[in-house]
Scaffold this active site. Structure first.
Site, PDB file in Angstrom:
ATOM      1  N   CYS A 170       5.219  26.835   2.714  1.00 13.65           N
ATOM      2  CA  CYS A 170       3.874  26.857   2.141  1.00 13.65           C
ATOM      3  C   CYS A 170       2.922  26.873   3.341  1.00 13.65           C
ATOM      4  CB  CYS A 170       3.622  25.690   1.200  1.00 13.65           C
ATOM      5  SG  CYS A 170       3.729  24.056   1.962  1.00 13.65           S
ATOM      6  N   LYS A 171       1.725  26.443   3.176  1.00 10.88           N
ATOM      7  CA  LYS A 171       0.765  26.505   4.274  1.00 10.88           C
ATOM      8  C   LYS A 171       1.239  25.713   5.487  1.00 10.88           C
ATOM      9  CE  LYS A 171      -4.099  25.495   5.302  1.00 10.88           C
ATOM     10  NZ  LYS A 171      -5.385  25.025   4.725  1.00 10.88           N
TER      11      LYS A 171
END
Length: 958
Positions: A862-863
């Site tokens: 994810c980020k």
């Protein structure tokens, strides 16, 4: 929230295939020593007294180690919270891994708290107890019952039961007491297994020499048949987080310096082209200087092996992947062999320092290619299509490989001739013929010929005699004809332009800075086109064809001479009269072959060198046009692409090494590895909104660029860890990662791998946004990027399976309890990819299942590889325990809570993440402890998503 969160493990390795190590493997060094916990124990409490008489405590136990030398507490572990239970049995155990051993003198302090809520922000101290590891080992049945003392040291708050976890016969127990307040007289503190003690197991797959700082957790969960499984998680950092980017930076610098040198060797150019060359060289110098500074800053960092999310926008660390970690989950079930699941978690490869205001790589590259033609006009350079630029780079690479190889083969041929060895001569000639023919075939490309013409036209001396005699008139009339000639094509007959007219009717022209038309040599263009000297009078277009044809002719001469020598040798082996024998020996000594071949092969080498020099200059001139048209946007995009690729390659190399060591003794896996290659499945949870849209565009290009990477397994010089680190070589268009193995391990591999066969990896990316920003994107934004990525990579995965099924028997693939056919899974994935369904997480679940079934490498991103990544992998981990190991559905939620429970945090030193919260006091200076899972989620919408996912999954499998 902390970095380094432990996540789900995949890629199950059946222990039936991991038989006992071959004799001698144990001598291969530290990497062949299974990293198993030395001391593990479980915890339970009895008769806890809550702070309020009318309520039952929400108990948890914090575990600290007392340093016997410094006499201070070091936080070590923490159990999950068992709500409303005065006799809690904790499913989370305590482990001391072999890398951080506990001696018999080690003192352990247990502190029991009553947590008013799951945030642990409001909790009351109930009592504590202290014991030594030696006390536990010496106790009967290795079990201690300790009284909990309150803060005043007088009152008893209950008891805590400490039992060492081991393999053996499980005691009978009423399982209902685990979730109720019924007093427990006997606890299932022992797990049943058909094997001996877990610390004595030898058949464990290895993680490899590039992993360090392991963090371990142990759980015990109940199966559907009321037995107990033991689950161990081991998370590690990876040294490749820094070593791979450092090597790539060095290769980038080397490649760009070589490009600058090639530009210098172009020779004299007309003022216009020379100015372009100088500007391009200045740009390259800027990139080289920037990369050198970054590399110097990275060299200053010692002792750290991952980059936390708080540093994701730090320029000196922009090549380093965010939160790169590996995890292995080992599951021990009653009467069954152990299973292993591996996964790599990493923040999405993206250029965070450069930002995403203009989008990510995919959008920027598309826009750049569309605008490149206008750039070529602005900078008065020739436009070459991306295909021609790639071809020019390919020609340069092939020449750089084949030219020294041909030289070596020529030397081998001469050596065989010197030794008068007919077999050696034939073998050397065969290899020389193959490589020379490949060399000639590469240079027959029309791009080389047209580039030589363009380069010739760009030299200062390219001025016709008629132009010289009418120069004054041309200067006077040039301005008059400027308007009439403005629409004329700058370079006729070159790639990327309109079809050329006859060479007898045109001349090579370009636009100078002032706007008047001149020849490529810088002279004004004559008014009368018919007065200019045609190309074929200034430049012999057939010269290049003669040059590469001469290479083929020289090779034919060598072949003919070798045939003649061997024919004469065969003739001389026939019986001859004795009076002629002395003359034969005298006139045909072993040196004759070499003497006769030497002039021919020398001519061959000279022709090859001459062709290489011309072709190299021509292809460098093509790349000069590409670079000139790229100023300045193209150079910035190249830097961004270098950054993203560096992060992606570090993650891929990490996963490949882990998967390789896990499957070292799996013959089916090794066969699949060299016949087809491995699939590397990247699961992304980025939204298609705001900055994360740009991150996903970066990630798409970075993962796609991994197709340019090959792996090669080599024999290490020694068993030292320094000699077992992967090495990267190559250029931007093709990299090879060499993975050294210890000698004894290397010799057990298939012959194809030992002979240096390049191994392929097929990267695929699937993305499904799951946070609140994705909700906005699906309602008001654009999700076409996500749909295109999933569709494209589904086709790649489908093609990989087709190739695999044609070359490798499906029996080589791992076995799972869920026997769904892979074809059915692919059909399901294809249907979900095209379905217009919001937040369709079924895409990720199905893709992950297919990856594990195909012996692939699993990644989740994810980020920052924290919140969403933790949510995804822990949920999938519990689903694996349920589907593959019969985890009781009554324990599903509790197991999930355990894996997401918050641990006491340790020293992160200079890498401390502000999001990690307060660090504990008296932290060890040389040891990192990171949480294996998260309890808290930054957004309440994530919790909502989790609940909905659980409802969906429970409904599906009921």
């Amino acid at each position: 929230m902390e970095d380094g969160t432990q996540h789900l493990g995949h890629c199950m390795v059946d222990m039936k295939e991991l038989s006992a190590s071959p004799e001698g493997l144990s001598a291969a060094g530290v990497i062949l020593t299974p990293k198993l916990p030395q001391v593990e124990f479980s915890l339970a409490c009895n008769d806890l007294v809550a702070s309020g008489r009318d309520r039952k405590p929400n108990a948890l136990v914090q575990v600290a180690v007392i340093d016997p030398h410094k006499q201070h507490l070091v936080s070590h572990a923490c159990t999950e919270i068992v709500e409303a239970n005065k006799d809690p049995l904790f499913l989370t155990g305590v482990t001391f891994p072999s890398e951080y051993p506990a001696s018999p003198e080690t003192l352990v302090k247990l502190s029991v708290y009553d947590a008013k809520d799951k945030t642990q922000e409001s909790s009351s101290f109930l009592g504590s107890a202290t014991f030594s590891v030696g006390d536990l080992l010496r106790a009967k049945d290795e079990r201690l019952t300790l009284s909990l003392r309150s803060s005043d040291g007088v009152c008893t708050a209950g008891t805590v039961v400490v039992s060492r976890l081991k393999m053996g016969e499980m005691e009978e127990v009423d399982v209902d007491q685990i979730t109720t307040d019924i007093p427990s007289q006997k606890c299932p503190l022992v797990c049943e297994s058909a094997h001996h003690s877990c610390t004595d197991r030898e058949n464990n797959p290895l993680t490899g020499p590039v992993f360090k700082n392991p963090v371990c957790k142990v759980y015990r969960f109940q199966t559907m048949d009321s037995k107990w499984m033991l689950v161990r998680e081991q998370m590690e950092e990876c040294t490749l987080s820094f070593s791979i980017p450092k090597q790539l930076l060095a290769l980038y610098i080397q490649e760009d310096m070589s490009r600058v040198q090639d530009l210098k060797e172009l020779g004299d150019l007309s003022p216009h082209w020379d100015n372009l060359r100088k500007e391009v060289m200045t740009r390259y110098a800027g990139i080289i200087s920037s990369y050198q500074e970054t590399l110097a800053e990275m060299d200053k960092i010692n002792g750290c092996s991952f980059k936390p999310s708080c540093c994701k926008a730090q320029k000196s660390l922009e090549f380093i992947p965010i939160n790169l970690h590996t995890q292995r989950m080992r599951v021990t079930c009653p009467k069954k062999t152990d299973a292993f699941y591996d996964i790599v978690t990493v923040g999405a490869p993206a250029a965070h320092f450069q930002g995403f205001k203009g989008g990510g790589l995919q959008r920027l590259l598309s826009r750049y290619e569309a605008e490149k033609k206008s750039f070529s006009t602005a900078y008065q350079c020739i436009y070459y299509s991306p295909e021609h630029t790639a071809k020019a780079q390919e020609v340069l690479n092939i020449m750089s490989l084949l030219q020294p190889l041909i030289t070596r083969l020529v030397d081998q041929l001469l050596q065989a001739a010197h030794e008068h060895s007919s077999p050696g001569l034939r073998d050397a000639l065969k290899h020389l013929s193959d490589k020379t023919e490949q060399f000639v075939h590469t240079l027959k490309d029309e791009l080389v010929k047209s580039a030589l013409l363009a380069l010739h036209a760009a030299q200062p001396g390219y001025v016709s005699k008629n132009q010289k005699s009418t120069r004054a008139q041309s200067q006077h009339q040039g301005h008059t004809n400027q308007t009439n000639d403005q629409n004329q094509n700058p370079i006729q007959g070159l790639p990327g332009h309109s079809p050329p007219t006859s060479v007898t009717e045109t001349t090579v022209v370009c636009n100078n800075v002032e706007g008047t038309q001149t020849t490529a040599g810088g002279e004004p263009l004559s008014l009368k086109h018919q007065d200019t000297i045609p190309h074929h009078k200034e430049y012999d277009e057939e010269e290049w064809d003669r040059l590469w044809a001469n290479v083929a002719k020289c090779l034919n001469c060598v072949i003919a001479m070798v045939d003649k020598l061997q024919e004469e040798d065969n003739t001389k082996q026939d019986p001859v009269p004795e009076h002629q024998l002395a003359d034969v020996i005298t006139s045909h000594n072993p040196g004759d072959w070499r003497e006769q071949l030497c002039p021919l092969v020398t001519r061959l080498k000279d022709c090859v060198m001459e062709v290489v020099e011309k072709a190299k200059r021509a292809m460098t001139f093509v790349l000069l046009q590409e670079a000139a048209c790229s100023i300045p946007q193209g150079f910035l995009l190249q830097q961004r692409r270098d950054i993203v690729f560096s992060q992606a390659l570090a993650a891929l190399a990490c996963g490949f090494v882990m998967r390789l060591y896990a499957g070292m003794q799996d013959k089916g896996f090794l066969r699949q590895l060299h016949l087809v290659g491995l699939v590397a499945q990247f699961e992304s949870l980025l939204s298609t909104y705001s900055e994360e849209f740009g991150m996903l565009e970066d990630m798409e290009v970075g993962i796609s660029d991994l197709q340019r990477v090959m792996f090669k397994i080599t024999e290490a010089k020694s068993d030292d860890l320094s000699d077992l680190q992967p090495l990267v070589c190559g250029r931007r268009d093709h990299f090879t990662v060499e993975v050294p193995l210890p000698k004894l391990v290397f010799h057990t591999l298939p012959e194809e791998i030992k002979e240096g066969k390049l191994l392929r990896v097929f990267p695929v990316l699937f993305n499904v946004g799951i946070n609140e920003q994705q909700t906005i994107a699906e309602r008001f934004g654009d999700i076409s990027l996500q749909e295109r990525i999933n569709q494209k990579n589904f086709e790649t995965l489908e093609a990989y399976y087709k190739s695999l099924s044609e070359k490798v028997p499906l029996e080589c693939l791992p076995c799972f309890q869920t026997q769904t056919d892979i074809k059915e899974l692919l059909e399901t994935l294809g249907q979900n990819v095209v379905a217009k369904k919001k937040k369709n997480v079924e895409i990720l679940w199905t893709a992950g299942t297919i990856c594990r079934r195909l012996n692939g490498i699993r990644f989740t991103s994810c980020k920052s590889a924290k919140d969403r990544t933790s949510m995804s992998v822990t949920l999938e981990q519990c689903a694996l325990l349920r589907d593959e190991h019969q985890l009781s559905k009554d324990f599903f939620v509790r197991a999930l809570d355990c894996m997401r429970s918050r641990l006491t945090q340790g020293d992160i030193g200079q890498w401390e993440d502000p999001e990690a919260g307060a660090m504990t006091e008296n932290k060890p200076a040389s040891r990192h402890f990171y949480p294996i899972a998260l309890l808290l989620v930054s957004s309440h919408l994530l919790v909502v998503w989790l609940i909905l996912s659980l409802v969906f999954l429970l409904a599906k499998y009921q």
